[in-house]
Design a protein around this motif. Structure first.
Motif, PDB file in Angstrom:
ATOM      1  N   UNK A  43      49.524 -28.211 -12.105  1.00 36.29           N
ATOM      2  CA  UNK A  43      49.059 -27.785 -13.419  1.00 36.29           C
ATOM      3  C   UNK A  43      48.945 -26.262 -13.429  1.00 36.29           C
ATOM      4  N   UNK A  44      49.175 -25.650 -14.591  1.00 38.43           N
ATOM      5  CA  UNK A  44      49.060 -24.196 -14.702  1.00 38.43           C
ATOM      6  C   UNK A  44      48.261 -23.832 -15.947  1.00 38.43           C
ATOM      7  N   UNK A  45      47.660 -22.662 -15.903  1.00 40.70           N
ATOM      8  CA  UNK A  45      46.965 -22.108 -17.060  1.00 40.70           C
ATOM      9  C   UNK A  45      47.876 -21.083 -17.715  1.00 40.70           C
ATOM     10  N   UNK A  46      48.055 -21.233 -19.022  1.00 41.20           N
ATOM     11  CA  UNK A  46      48.904 -20.336 -19.791  1.00 41.20           C
ATOM     12  C   UNK A  46      48.107 -19.699 -20.908  1.00 41.20           C
ATOM     13  N   UNK A  47      48.494 -18.500 -21.277  1.00 42.27           N
ATOM     14  CA  UNK A  47      48.009 -17.882 -22.497  1.00 42.27           C
ATOM     15  C   UNK A  47      49.234 -17.621 -23.356  1.00 42.27           C
ATOM     16  N   UNK A  54      45.936 -25.398 -20.838  1.00 42.06           N
ATOM     17  CA  UNK A  54      46.114 -25.995 -19.512  1.00 42.06           C
ATOM     18  C   UNK A  54      47.367 -26.844 -19.613  1.00 42.06           C
ATOM     19  N   UNK A  55      48.358 -26.555 -18.790  1.00 38.79           N
ATOM     20  CA  UNK A  55      49.659 -27.183 -18.873  1.00 38.79           C
ATOM     21  C   UNK A  55      49.831 -28.098 -17.665  1.00 38.79           C
ATOM     22  N   UNK A  58      54.824 -31.169 -14.216  1.00 39.48           N
ATOM     23  CA  UNK A  58      56.064 -31.834 -14.641  1.00 39.48           C
ATOM     24  C   UNK A  58      56.367 -31.710 -16.127  1.00 39.48           C
ATOM     25  N   UNK A  59      55.570 -30.976 -16.870  1.00 46.69           N
ATOM     26  CA  UNK A  59      55.847 -30.775 -18.287  1.00 46.69           C
ATOM     27  C   UNK A  59      56.687 -29.514 -18.500  1.00 46.69           C
ATOM     28  N   UNK A  60      57.420 -29.522 -19.604  1.00 49.31           N
ATOM     29  CA  UNK A  60      58.280 -28.387 -19.960  1.00 49.31           C
ATOM     30  C   UNK A  60      57.845 -27.871 -21.325  1.00 49.31           C
ATOM     31  N   UNK A  61      57.799 -26.559 -21.468  1.00 49.91           N
ATOM     32  CA  UNK A  61      57.385 -25.920 -22.709  1.00 49.91           C
ATOM     33  C   UNK A  61      58.479 -24.953 -23.153  1.00 49.91           C
ATOM     34  N   UNK A  62      58.843 -25.007 -24.426  1.00 54.78           N
ATOM     35  CA  UNK A  62      59.830 -24.103 -25.002  1.00 54.78           C
ATOM     36  C   UNK A  62      59.112 -23.150 -25.953  1.00 54.78           C
ATOM     37  N   UNK A  63      59.343 -21.857 -25.780  1.00 53.70           N
ATOM     38  CA  UNK A  63      58.717 -20.840 -26.631  1.00 53.70           C
ATOM     39  C   UNK A  63      59.794 -20.054 -27.373  1.00 53.70           C
TER      40      UNK A  63
END
Length: 74
Positions: A43-47, A54-55, A58-63
């Motif tokens: 898990x990672x913390x993103x801003x 909190x991400x 194994x999840x993918x995020x598109x920005x």
């Protein structure tokens, strides 16, 4: 790890990184780039645009190119 591909003909760039170096962290903060973030190992913390997330692993995020992203180093 930091792998780069640049094309001067199409004025494009593709960068793959594990974000352990400051150069890669700076790329996330720039606008004008699409960003794909994959939480491979944990898990990672993103801003994103000043909002904290909190991400999950194994999840993918598109920005979009207008998003400013920071990944917390844990």
């Amino acid at each position: 790890m930091n792998l780069n591909y640049k094309s001067t003909i199409t004025e494009s760039m593709f960068n793959v990184s594990d974000f352990n170096c400051s150069t890669s962290q700076q790329l996330l903060k720039r606008t004008g780039f699409y960003k794909i973030i994959w939480a491979r190992e944990a898990d990672i913390n993103l801003t994103i645009d000043s909002y904290d997330f909190r991400f999950s692993k194994s999840h993918v995020l598109f920005c979009t190119p207008i998003n400013v992203v920071t990944i917390d180093k844990e």
